[in-house]
Design a protein around this motif. Structure first.
Motif, PDB file in Angstrom:
ATOM      1  N   THR A  30       4.950  -9.590 154.576  1.00  0.00           N
ATOM      2  CA  THR A  30       4.114  -9.292 155.748  1.00  0.00           C
ATOM      3  C   THR A  30       4.736  -9.863 157.015  1.00  0.00           C
ATOM      4  OG1 THR A  30       2.137  -9.320 154.353  1.00  0.00           O
ATOM      5  CG2 THR A  30       1.815  -9.533 156.725  1.00  0.00           C
ATOM      6  N   TYR A  31       5.226 -11.100 156.922  1.00  0.00           N
ATOM      7  CA  TYR A  31       5.830 -11.767 158.086  1.00  0.00           C
ATOM      8  C   TYR A  31       7.022 -10.956 158.616  1.00  0.00           C
ATOM      9  CZ  TYR A  31       7.927 -15.533 160.883  1.00  0.00           C
ATOM     10  OH  TYR A  31       8.441 -16.294 161.913  1.00  0.00           O
ATOM     11  N   LEU A  32       7.846 -10.449 157.715  1.00  0.00           N
ATOM     12  CA  LEU A  32       9.012  -9.677 158.136  1.00  0.00           C
ATOM     13  C   LEU A  32       8.627  -8.273 158.604  1.00  0.00           C
ATOM     14  CD1 LEU A  32      11.476 -10.681 155.264  1.00  0.00           C
ATOM     15  CD2 LEU A  32      11.500 -11.493 157.612  1.00  0.00           C
ATOM     16  N   ASP A  33       7.668  -7.665 157.919  1.00  0.00           N
ATOM     17  CA  ASP A  33       7.229  -6.315 158.307  1.00  0.00           C
ATOM     18  C   ASP A  33       6.670  -6.279 159.721  1.00  0.00           C
ATOM     19  OD1 ASP A  33       7.988  -5.288 155.871  1.00  0.00           O
ATOM     20  OD2 ASP A  33       5.979  -5.355 154.991  1.00  0.00           O
ATOM     21  N   GLU A  34       5.969  -7.344 160.100  1.00  0.00           N
ATOM     22  CA  GLU A  34       5.291  -7.381 161.404  1.00  0.00           C
ATOM     23  C   GLU A  34       6.201  -7.847 162.540  1.00  0.00           C
ATOM     24  OE1 GLU A  34       1.945  -9.865 160.712  1.00  0.00           O
ATOM     25  OE2 GLU A  34       0.801  -8.320 159.631  1.00  0.00           O
ATOM     26  N   ALA A  35       7.452  -8.165 162.224  1.00  0.00           N
ATOM     27  CA  ALA A  35       8.392  -8.638 163.258  1.00  0.00           C
ATOM     28  C   ALA A  35       8.972  -7.428 164.002  1.00  0.00           C
ATOM     29  CB  ALA A  35       9.492  -9.467 162.622  1.00  0.00           C
ATOM     30  N   LYS A  36       8.272  -6.977 165.028  1.00  0.00           N
ATOM     31  CA  LYS A  36       8.676  -5.764 165.749  1.00  0.00           C
ATOM     32  C   LYS A  36      10.003  -5.929 166.478  1.00  0.00           C
ATOM     33  CE  LYS A  36       4.892  -3.892 164.381  1.00  0.00           C
ATOM     34  NZ  LYS A  36       4.948  -2.964 163.236  1.00  0.00           N
ATOM     35  N   GLU A  37      10.302  -7.152 166.916  1.00  0.00           N
ATOM     36  CA  GLU A  37      11.557  -7.408 167.635  1.00  0.00           C
ATOM     37  C   GLU A  37      12.677  -7.860 166.698  1.00  0.00           C
ATOM     38  OE1 GLU A  37      12.070  -6.792 170.785  1.00  0.00           O
ATOM     39  OE2 GLU A  37       9.995  -6.157 171.117  1.00  0.00           O
ATOM     40  N   GLY A  38      12.377  -7.928 165.420  1.00  0.00           N
ATOM     41  CA  GLY A  38      13.391  -8.341 164.459  1.00  0.00           C
ATOM     42  C   GLY A  38      13.266  -9.804 164.077  1.00  0.00           C
ATOM     43  N   VAL A  39      14.114 -10.202 163.123  1.00  0.00           N
ATOM     44  CA  VAL A  39      14.061 -11.563 162.572  1.00  0.00           C
ATOM     45  C   VAL A  39      15.465 -12.166 162.561  1.00  0.00           C
ATOM     46  CG1 VAL A  39      13.556 -12.946 160.498  1.00  0.00           C
ATOM     47  CG2 VAL A  39      12.082 -11.014 161.109  1.00  0.00           C
ATOM     48  N   ILE A  40      15.522 -13.455 162.888  1.00  0.00           N
ATOM     49  CA  ILE A  40      16.746 -14.247 162.753  1.00  0.00           C
ATOM     50  C   ILE A  40      16.555 -15.173 161.554  1.00  0.00           C
ATOM     51  CG2 ILE A  40      18.227 -15.997 163.805  1.00  0.00           C
ATOM     52  CD1 ILE A  40      17.247 -14.888 166.550  1.00  0.00           C
ATOM     53  N   TYR A  41      17.452 -15.084 160.585  1.00  0.00           N
ATOM     54  CA  TYR A  41      17.353 -15.935 159.402  1.00  0.00           C
ATOM     55  C   TYR A  41      18.388 -17.054 159.502  1.00  0.00           C
ATOM     56  CZ  TYR A  41      17.681 -17.459 154.546  1.00  0.00           C
ATOM     57  OH  TYR A  41      17.714 -18.226 153.398  1.00  0.00           O
ATOM     58  N   PHE A  42      17.963 -18.304 159.286  1.00  0.00           N
ATOM     59  CA  PHE A  42      18.803 -19.489 159.483  1.00  0.00           C
ATOM     60  C   PHE A  42      18.799 -20.313 158.197  1.00  0.00           C
ATOM     61  CE2 PHE A  42      19.421 -23.396 162.523  1.00  0.00           C
ATOM     62  CZ  PHE A  42      20.647 -23.654 161.923  1.00  0.00           C
ATOM     63  N   SER A  43      19.973 -20.429 157.569  1.00  0.00           N
ATOM     64  CA  SER A  43      20.096 -21.250 156.352  1.00  0.00           C
ATOM     65  C   SER A  43      21.514 -21.785 156.239  1.00  0.00           C
ATOM     66  CB  SER A  43      19.764 -20.433 155.106  1.00  0.00           C
ATOM     67  OG  SER A  43      20.038 -21.174 153.938  1.00  0.00           O
ATOM     68  N   LEU A  44      21.626 -23.041 155.843  1.00  0.00           N
ATOM     69  CA  LEU A  44      22.927 -23.673 155.620  1.00  0.00           C
ATOM     70  C   LEU A  44      23.169 -23.940 154.131  1.00  0.00           C
ATOM     71  CD1 LEU A  44      23.050 -26.180 158.617  1.00  0.00           C
ATOM     72  CD2 LEU A  44      23.978 -23.870 158.474  1.00  0.00           C
ATOM     73  N   GLY A  45      22.536 -23.164 153.278  1.00  0.00           N
ATOM     74  CA  GLY A  45      22.783 -23.265 151.850  1.00  0.00           C
ATOM     75  C   GLY A  45      22.063 -24.424 151.195  1.00  0.00           C
ATOM     76  N   SER A  46      22.526 -24.751 149.982  1.00  0.00           N
ATOM     77  CA  SER A  46      21.848 -25.780 149.191  1.00  0.00           C
ATOM     78  C   SER A  46      22.471 -27.161 149.343  1.00  0.00           C
ATOM     79  CB  SER A  46      21.878 -25.386 147.708  1.00  0.00           C
ATOM     80  OG  SER A  46      23.213 -25.303 147.245  1.00  0.00           O
ATOM     81  N   MET A  47      23.672 -27.252 149.916  1.00  0.00           N
ATOM     82  CA  MET A  47      24.333 -28.549 150.035  1.00  0.00           C
ATOM     83  C   MET A  47      24.000 -29.256 151.347  1.00  0.00           C
ATOM     84  SD  MET A  47      28.171 -28.142 148.517  1.00  0.00           S
ATOM     85  CE  MET A  47      28.503 -27.779 146.799  1.00  0.00           C
ATOM     86  N   ILE A  48      24.061 -28.519 152.442  1.00  0.00           N
ATOM     87  CA  ILE A  48      23.926 -29.132 153.770  1.00  0.00           C
ATOM     88  C   ILE A  48      22.496 -29.002 154.262  1.00  0.00           C
ATOM     89  CG2 ILE A  48      24.801 -29.111 156.134  1.00  0.00           C
ATOM     90  CD1 ILE A  48      27.291 -27.647 155.002  1.00  0.00           C
ATOM     91  N   ARG A  49      21.929 -30.082 154.713  1.00  0.00           N
ATOM     92  CA  ARG A  49      20.560 -30.076 155.221  1.00  0.00           C
ATOM     93  C   ARG A  49      20.589 -30.000 156.752  1.00  0.00           C
ATOM     94  NH1 ARG A  49      18.231 -34.919 154.282  1.00  0.00           N
ATOM     95  NH2 ARG A  49      20.183 -35.917 153.665  1.00  0.00           N
ATOM     96  N   SER A  50      20.061 -28.918 157.288  1.00  0.00           N
ATOM     97  CA  SER A  50      20.089 -28.740 158.737  1.00  0.00           C
ATOM     98  C   SER A  50      19.236 -29.779 159.461  1.00  0.00           C
ATOM     99  CB  SER A  50      19.634 -27.325 159.110  1.00  0.00           C
ATOM    100  OG  SER A  50      18.328 -27.070 158.632  1.00  0.00           O
ATOM    101  N   GLU A  51      18.250 -30.369 158.764  1.00  0.00           N
ATOM    102  CA  GLU A  51      17.425 -31.394 159.413  1.00  0.00           C
ATOM    103  C   GLU A  51      18.217 -32.668 159.696  1.00  0.00           C
ATOM    104  OE1 GLU A  51      16.224 -31.485 154.969  1.00  0.00           O
ATOM    105  OE2 GLU A  51      16.841 -30.019 156.487  1.00  0.00           O
TER     106      GLU A  51
END
Length: 536
Positions: free
Chosen positions: A282-303
C-alpha cells in the motif's frame, strides 16, 4: 472408450512406478561447508541448496545461519565462527586499505579455522561413516575444511557470492590476465592505461602471494593437525576442484575467458516469486511521486554515519516529493515522507514500478537485484568490491557515485535529482536489465545443472584444464620465451662471428697483396713511371 481409458491409466501408473527407482537412484548426498560468517552471502547459498533439496537430493549444510523454516531433504548443522565485518559501523571500516583488510582477513581465517575444527559437529563429521557424492565449499573463506573432499572421496565444487577472487582462478587453471581483467578490490575497468595496469598487476600478484604463501601456510598447519600428515597438500586439494560457481555476469562485470569448469551464475539468489507485505504494498502503491529506497546491506549500519552525514540525508529527503524507504536502525527526526525499518524485503521493493532510485553501498548481491529490476542507483562504495561494482554501473550509465567523504545535503540532492530527472538513467537501467536476464537458462538452473553434471560424471575429470599440470614458468611460457631468446642470441653471435671471419679473410688478402707490391724491384717502379710520362 472406458476400457481404453482404463488401459491408458494403468499404463501411466506402470510408467510412473518404473520411473520412480530411476529418480531415487539419481538423488545424491551433498555436503555443503559454509564456514564463513557473512550473513548476506547465505541468501545465495540457501537458494541453491533449497533448490537441490527440492529436486530430491539430500543436502547437509554446515554453517552459521540455518534456515528460518526447515524444508524437506535439507539438514542444517550449526558451526560457530568469529564474525567478519558483520553489523559494523562506518568508522570501523572506512579508510581501510586493501592490505589492511587482507591482514584482518588472514587473522579471521585463522580464528575461523580453529573455531570450525574444534567444533563438535565437525569432529563428529570427521569420525562418521557417512558417504557423500559431492562437497560444496565456500571459496571466500579459509580452506581448512577442504580435507573433507578427500576424506569422503567426493568431487569438490567451489562457490563464491562475490565476483572472482584473485586466488580462485589457479584452482582450475582459468586465464587471469591483469592487462584487462581488473582486480576485485580495485576500481578499474577492463580498459586500463599503463599506470592502472601496473597497479592492477602488482596488487593482484601481491594478493596471490599473500594468500598462497602466508594465509595458506597457516591453514595448512591447521589442516595437517586435523586430517593427518598423510593427507595431500593444500595446493593439491585446491587443484582437485571440479567446478567453480562464480557470482558474475558478463552484462555487469568484465567479460573474461573461462574454462568449462568456471561457471558464471550471477543473480542466482534472485527469486521473482516473492510478494510484499500488505502495508508495504500500500505504501508503495500510493507513492504518486515515486519512492527512493535506501539500504547499505546487512554488514554496514547506516545509523553509524556521523551526525553530519545523517543530517545531510534527512535534510535532503525533506526537500524531495518522493517517499523514502530506509533500512536503518534507531534514528530520530525523520521527515514525514521517510519510513524506516530494521529489515525490508529488498528485491520485492526494487521490483515495484514506483521505485525510482536505489541508494546502495554497491554490494554485489544488491547491485544485481537493482539491475534485474531495472532501477538506477546512487552508489556510496565503502570497501572490498563495492568501488568496482559502483564504477561498473556508472560506466554503463545506470548509477551516480557519491563518495562518503563528500556527503552533504547539497551533494545528496544533486546525485538524487540527476538520477530522478535524467531519463537516460532509467532507460539504461531497463536495457541493462534485459541484458542481465537474457540467458539460455536462469542462473539457478545453470548452477543446478552443473552441480548435477559433476555428480553424474564423478567429478567430470574430462573438463579439467591441462594448465593445472604445468609449472608456473611453463604456464607463462617463460621456458619457451627464454629458449627463443637464447636461440636468437646464439644466431646473432654466429652471424657476428661469421662476419668477423669473412672480414679477417678479406683484410688478410689485401694485406698480403700490399706486401707483395712493396717487395717488387726498384727498376720495376722506374719503368712504370717512364711508361706513365713518356715525354720525360
Amino acid at each position: 472408450m472406458n476400457v481404453l481409458k482404463c488401459v491408458l491409466m494403468k499404463c501411466s501408473y506402470i510408467l510412473i512406478i518404473c520411473a520412480l527407482p530411476i529418480c531415487i537412484s539419481e538423488a545424491a548426498r551433498i555436503l555443503a561447508l559454509m564456514n564463513f560468517s557473512a550473513r548476506s552471502h547465505y541468501v545465495m547459498y540457501h537458494t541453491l541448496f533449497k533448490s537441490l533439496a527440492a529436486r530430491g537430493h539430500q543436502v547437509e549444510v554446515y554453517g552459521q545461519y540455518p534456515l528460518e523454516k526447515p524444508v524437506p531433504n535439507y539438514t542444517d548443522v550449526v558451526i560457530a565462527a568469529p564474525a567478519f565485518l558483520q553489523d559494523v559501523s562506518i568508522e570501523q571500516i572506512r579508510g581501510t586499505g586493501v592490505f589492511q583488510m587482507l591482514t584482518h582477513y588472514k587473522q579471521n581465517m585463522l580464528d575461523t579455522c580453529r573455531a570450525a575444527l574444534n567444533n563438535q559437529n565437525i569432529r563428529n563429521l570427521m569420525n562418521s561413516n557417512k558417504t557423500y557424492d559431492v562437497v560444496i565449499m565456500y571459496l571466500g573463506g579459509p580452506d581448512c575444511l577442504i580435507g573433507f573432499s578427500h576424506r569422503f572421496k567426493a568431487p569438490l565444487i567451489g562457490i563464491t557470492a562475490s565476483t572472482c577472487l584473485p586466488w580462485v582462478p589457479h584452482r582450475i587453471g582459468n586465464p587471469d590476465n591483469t592487462a584487462y581483467i581488473p582486480n576485485l578490490f580495485l576500481s578499474f575497468r577492463d580498459q586500463m592505461n599503463f599506470w592502472e595496469r601496473l597497479v592492477n598487476t602488482v596488487c593482484d600478484w601481491a594478493m596471490k602471494v599473500f594468500y598462497h604463501v602466508e594465509a595458506n601456510m597457516l591453514v595448512e598447519e591447521t589442516l595437517k593437525k586435523q586430517f593427518g600428515k598423510d593427507y595431500p597438500s593444500l595446493e593439491e586439494l585446491q587443484r582437485n576442484t571440479s567446478l567453480i560457481l562464480v557470482n558474475n555476469h558478463l552484462s555487469v562485470n568484465t567479460p573474461r575467458p573461462a574454462v568449462p569448469t568456471f561457471v558464471e551464475v550471477g543473480g542466482l539468489h534472485i527469486n521473482s516469486d516473492g510478494k510484499l507485505p500488505e502495508d508495504l504494498q500500500t505504501y508503495l502503491d500510493e507513492a504518486k511521486e515515486g519512492v527512493i529506497y535506501f539500504s547499505l546491506g546487512s554488514m554496514i549500519r547506516s545509523e553509524t554515519f556521523t551526525e553530519t552525514k545523517l543530517r545531510a540525508f534527512i535534510d535532503a529527503f525533506s526537500q524531495l516529493p518522493q517517499r523514502v524507504l530506509w533500512k536503518t536502525g534507531n534514528i530520530s527526526g525523520f521527515p514525514t515522507n521517510v519510513r524506516t525499518a530494521a529489515w525490508l524485503p529488498q528485491l520485492e521493493i526494487l521490483k515495484h514500478p514506483n521505485v525510482r532510485v536505489f541508494i546502495t553501498h554497491g554490494g554485489n548481491l544488491g547491485t544485481q537485484e537493482a539491475i534485474y529490476a531495472g532501477v538506477p542507483m546512487v552508489g556510496i562504495p565503502i570497501m572490498a568490491d563495492q568501488p568496482l561494482n559502483v564504477k561498473n554501473c556508472v560506466s554503463k550509465g545506470v548509477a551516480v557515485q557519491l563518495d562518503y567523504d563528500s556527503i552533504t545535503t547539497e551533494n545528496v540532492l544533486k546525485a538524487l535529482n540527476k538520477v530522478l530527472h535524467d531519463p537516460s538513467y532509467r532507460t539504461n537501467a531497463k536495457r541493462l536489465s534485459q541484458l542481465f536476464r537474457d540467458r539460455p537458462q536462469s542462473a539457478l538452473d545453470t548452477a543446478i545443472y552443473w552441480t548435477e553434471y559433476v555428480i553424474r560424471h564423478r567429478g567430470a575429470p574430462h573438463l579439467r584444464s591441462a594448465a593445472l599440470d604445468l609449472t608456473w614458468y611453463q604456464y607463462l611460457l617463460l621456458d619457451v620465451i627464454l629458449s627463443i631468446i637464447a636461440l636468437m642470441i646464439a644466431l646473432g653471435f654466429l652471424v657476428l662471428y661469421s662476419f668477423k671471419i669473412m672480414l679477417k679473410l678479406v683484410t688478410g688478402n689485401v694485406s698480403h697483396a700490399a706486401v707483395k707490391n712493396h717487395s717488387l724491384p726498384k727498376s720495376f717502379f722506374e719503368k712504370a713511371r717512364k711508361n706513365t710520362h713518356p715525354s720525360k
